[in-house]
Design a protein around this motif. Structure first.
Motif, PDB file in Angstrom:
ATOM      1  N   TYR A   1       0.806  -1.230   0.000  1.00 25.14           N
ATOM      2  CA  TYR A   1       0.000   0.000   0.000  1.00 25.14           C
ATOM      3  C   TYR A   1       0.835   1.273   0.000  1.00 25.14           C
ATOM      4  O   TYR A   1       0.866   2.008   0.973  1.00 25.14           O
TER       5      TYR A   1
ATOM      6  N   PHE B   1      -5.615  -1.151  -5.546  1.00 28.02           N
ATOM      7  CA  PHE B   1      -6.605  -1.859  -4.720  1.00 28.02           C
ATOM      8  C   PHE B   1      -8.004  -1.316  -5.005  1.00 28.02           C
ATOM      9  O   PHE B   1      -8.957  -2.089  -5.142  1.00 28.02           O
TER      10      PHE B   1
ATOM     11  N   ILE C   1      -9.269  -2.900  -8.006  1.00 27.08           N
ATOM     12  CA  ILE C   1      -9.700  -4.284  -7.729  1.00 27.08           C
ATOM     13  C   ILE C   1     -11.132  -4.286  -7.205  1.00 27.08           C
ATOM     14  O   ILE C   1     -11.962  -5.096  -7.619  1.00 27.08           O
TER      15      ILE C   1
ATOM     16  N   TYR D   1     -14.303  -9.434  -8.300  1.00 28.18           N
ATOM     17  CA  TYR D   1     -14.009  -9.193  -6.873  1.00 28.18           C
ATOM     18  C   TYR D   1     -15.321  -8.883  -6.134  1.00 28.18           C
ATOM     19  O   TYR D   1     -15.739  -7.738  -5.991  1.00 28.18           O
TER      20      TYR D   1
ATOM     21  N   GLY E   1     -13.904  -5.053   4.828  1.00 29.14           N
ATOM     22  CA  GLY E   1     -13.063  -5.502   3.724  1.00 29.14           C
ATOM     23  C   GLY E   1     -12.500  -6.899   3.875  1.00 29.14           C
ATOM     24  O   GLY E   1     -11.849  -7.408   2.989  1.00 29.14           O
ATOM     25  N   SER E   2     -12.674  -7.495   5.068  1.00 30.32           N
ATOM     26  CA  SER E   2     -11.999  -8.752   5.407  1.00 30.32           C
ATOM     27  C   SER E   2     -10.487  -8.557   5.408  1.00 30.32           C
ATOM     28  O   SER E   2      -9.734  -9.481   5.094  1.00 30.32           O
ATOM     29  N   THR E   3     -10.044  -7.353   5.792  1.00 34.14           N
ATOM     30  CA  THR E   3      -8.602  -7.139   5.960  1.00 34.14           C
ATOM     31  C   THR E   3      -8.087  -8.053   7.084  1.00 34.14           C
ATOM     32  O   THR E   3      -6.924  -8.465   7.064  1.00 34.14           O
TER      33      THR E   3
ATOM     34  N   ASN F   1      -6.183 -11.012   5.992  1.00 32.02           N
ATOM     35  CA  ASN F   1      -4.786 -10.915   5.563  1.00 32.02           C
ATOM     36  C   ASN F   1      -3.810 -11.285   6.683  1.00 32.02           C
ATOM     37  O   ASN F   1      -2.600 -11.372   6.455  1.00 32.02           O
TER      38      ASN F   1
ATOM     39  N   TYR G   1      -9.097 -13.440  -7.248  1.00 37.01           N
ATOM     40  CA  TYR G   1      -7.690 -13.086  -6.986  1.00 37.01           C
ATOM     41  C   TYR G   1      -6.804 -13.269  -8.219  1.00 37.01           C
ATOM     42  O   TYR G   1      -5.582 -13.168  -8.123  1.00 37.01           O
TER      43      TYR G   1
ATOM     44  N   THR H   1      -5.318  -7.520 -10.442  1.00 40.19           N
ATOM     45  CA  THR H   1      -4.735  -8.089  -9.218  1.00 40.19           C
ATOM     46  C   THR H   1      -3.256  -8.412  -9.442  1.00 40.19           C
ATOM     47  O   THR H   1      -2.426  -8.215  -8.535  1.00 40.19           O
TER      48      THR H   1
ATOM     49  N   PHE I   1      -1.420  -5.282  -8.989  1.00 43.28           N
ATOM     50  CA  PHE I   1      -1.345  -4.945  -7.555  1.00 43.28           C
ATOM     51  C   PHE I   1      -0.188  -5.719  -6.909  1.00 43.28           C
ATOM     52  O   PHE I   1       0.632  -5.154  -6.179  1.00 43.28           O
TER      53      PHE I   1
ATOM     54  N   ILE J   1      -0.947 -15.681  -2.170  1.00 42.29           N
ATOM     55  CA  ILE J   1      -0.464 -14.964  -3.353  1.00 42.29           C
ATOM     56  C   ILE J   1       1.063 -14.878  -3.303  1.00 42.29           C
ATOM     57  O   ILE J   1       1.655 -14.574  -2.248  1.00 42.29           O
TER      58      ILE J   1
ATOM     59  N   GLU K   1       1.100 -12.347   0.181  1.00 44.09           N
ATOM     60  CA  GLU K   1      -0.222 -12.093   0.773  1.00 44.09           C
ATOM     61  C   GLU K   1      -0.944 -13.409   1.070  1.00 44.09           C
ATOM     62  O   GLU K   1      -0.823 -14.371   0.309  1.00 44.09           O
TER      63      GLU K   1
ATOM     64  N   SER L   1      -5.035 -14.512   2.213  1.00 41.96           N
ATOM     65  CA  SER L   1      -6.377 -13.968   2.404  1.00 41.96           C
ATOM     66  C   SER L   1      -7.259 -15.108   2.910  1.00 41.96           C
ATOM     67  O   SER L   1      -7.741 -15.927   2.122  1.00 41.96           O
TER      68      SER L   1
HETATM   69  C1  AVI Z   1      -7.456  -5.832   1.672  1.00 42.60           C
HETATM   70  N1  AVI Z   1      -7.667  -7.265   1.533  1.00 42.60           N
HETATM   71  C2  AVI Z   1      -8.735  -7.732   2.386  1.00 42.60           C
HETATM   72  C3  AVI Z   1      -7.796  -7.734   0.133  1.00 42.60           C
HETATM   73  C4  AVI Z   1      -8.136  -9.242   0.106  1.00 42.60           C
HETATM   74  O1  AVI Z   1      -9.120  -9.592  -0.541  1.00 42.60           O
HETATM   75  O2  AVI Z   1      -7.452 -10.029   0.760  1.00 42.60           O
HETATM   76  C5  AVI Z   1      -6.525  -7.452  -0.636  1.00 42.60           C
HETATM   77  C6  AVI Z   1      -6.494  -8.034  -2.023  1.00 42.60           C
HETATM   78  N2  AVI Z   1      -5.457  -8.638  -2.544  1.00 42.60           N
HETATM   79  C7  AVI Z   1      -5.736  -9.030  -3.773  1.00 42.60           C
HETATM   80  N3  AVI Z   1      -6.994  -8.691  -4.029  1.00 42.60           N
HETATM   81  C8  AVI Z   1      -7.481  -8.060  -2.948  1.00 42.60           C
END
Ligand code: AVI
Ligand code: SAH
Length: 319
Positions: free
Chosen positions: A38, A46, A49, A55, A160-162, A165, A205, A212, A215, A251, A279, A281
């Motif tokens: 970020y 993002f 996305i 998404y 956002g379901s952060t 992560n 994703y 993505t 990103f 990811i 990453e 998720s």
């Molecule tokens: C911020 N976060 C919740 C997103 C997710 O879905 O895990 C980040 C993301 N990475 C790729 N697409 C979205």
């Protein structure tokens, strides 16, 4: 040993990224922490996305906030201070604040100062009466809430379901720390993405337009921009897989050939097919997420889901 900016020959504000990249790429299983996605370009990507057909989380959670907003506002009560973790564009907050009659203050917390500033401008325009106290910080470190919010009751907001992560132990730790920050008597409105069929998840994703992928690969550009890297982005690829055992998207940045790169004068080698983890998720069932929240000291209560069971929004409280 504590490294200094001089030792790395980087600007002091790039030091944390320098340390993380050099540490992460020196491991047998290479990784770069997710929060470094970020920067200004990463936040912009993002947002792109969130507008993709594939998404589903953003539009589904916006639907839940719109439909159940009045119920949420009633549970939160009048006069609370809303504290948001990883607020980004604050697009969802506009929907929440519209439904709440009176709000004592809004405190957005984010690691990307540019996103915070832009969001603040839009919020001031739409809600001139709500006192706004942006906090530029890493939500995994100690944070002080602004004194100005006084003893208003606190509603944490973590959409956002952060939370997905975070790895599982780190998620419990984060939720416990958020609880300590918000204090007894507070509530937390938190979004958690749900387990679902593999094809929906993978497309979310690994979208057709490659947003993505951009990103993910922005990390390569960021290394080149900020850490004097000479990585050739075309020699790497975005790779999203679903780990069925743990229930999470993983990811990676995958090296497309055997290659050696330079970052801040240090050399790092990659073999063809080698992956750098960037990453996770996590996807939950509702009972799994409730158990996680309970472990962190939150009482679970109301939970809202959409008709296709794609996403869940939980209202947690703390006695
Ligand atoms: C911020 N976060 C919740 C997103 C997710 O879905 O895990 C980040 C993301 N990475 C790729 N697409 C979205
Ligand atoms: N809440 C928004 C944005 C989610 S994207 C939504 O639901 O759409 C994740 C956000 O968390 C980004 O704005 C990112 O800058 C922020 N973020 C990621 N890691 C962070 C950290 N360690 N500390 C503070 N903010 C962080």
């Amino acid at each position: 040993m504590t490294q200094t900016a001089d030792a790395f020959e980087v600007e002091p504000f790039h030091l944390e990224f320098a340390e993380a990249v050099i540490t992460g790429l020196s491991q047998a299983a290479k990784y770069i922490p997710t929060k470094f996605h970020y920067d200004a370009r990463g936040s912009e990507l993002f947002e792109d996305i969130t507008r993709l057909d594939e998404y589903y989380p953003t539009r589904t959670e916006i639907g839940l906030l719109t439909t159940y907003g009045p119920e949420i506002a009633k549970l939160a009560g009048d006069g609370c201070a809303v504290v948001e973790f990883g607020s980004g564009s604050s697009r969802k907050t506009h929907i929440l604040l519209e439904q709440m009659k009176s709000v004592a203050a809004y405190v957005p917390i984010d690691i990307d100062n540019g996103a915070l500033k832009e969001a603040a401008l839009r919020l001031k325009e739409q809600f001139p009466e709500i006192p706004l106290y942006p906090v530029h910080a890493d939500f995994n470190q100690d944070i002080d809430l602004p004194d100005e919010i006084g003893d208003a009751s606190r509603l944490g907001f973590f959409p956002g379901s952060t939370i997905g992560n975070f790895e599982l132990d780190a998620a419990v730790e984060f939720l416990a720390r958020a609880g300590a920050l918000l204090g007894d008597g507070s509530s937390l409105l938190i979004g958690a993405d749900l387990q679902k069929s593999l094809d929906i998840l993978i497309l979310a994703y690994d979208d057709a337009k490659g947003v993505t992928a951009k990103f993910t690969l922005n990390l390569i550009h960021r290394i080149n921009r900020e850490l004097k890297g000479n990585l050739v982005v075309e020699r790497f690829a975005h790779k999203a897989i679903y780990n069925d055992e743990i229930g999470r998207i993983e990811i990676y940045i995958e090296s497309l050939s055997d290659q050696t790169v330079e970052i801040l004068g240090r050399r790092f080698s990659f073999s063809e097919g080698e992956r750098v983890q960037v990453e996770y998720s996590h996807k939950y069932t509702i009972p799994q997420f409730r158990e996680l929240a309970a472990k962190a000291g939150w009482q679970t209560g109301q939970v809202w889901t959409d008709e296709n069971d794609l996403f869940s929004l939980h209202y947690l409280t703390r006695a």
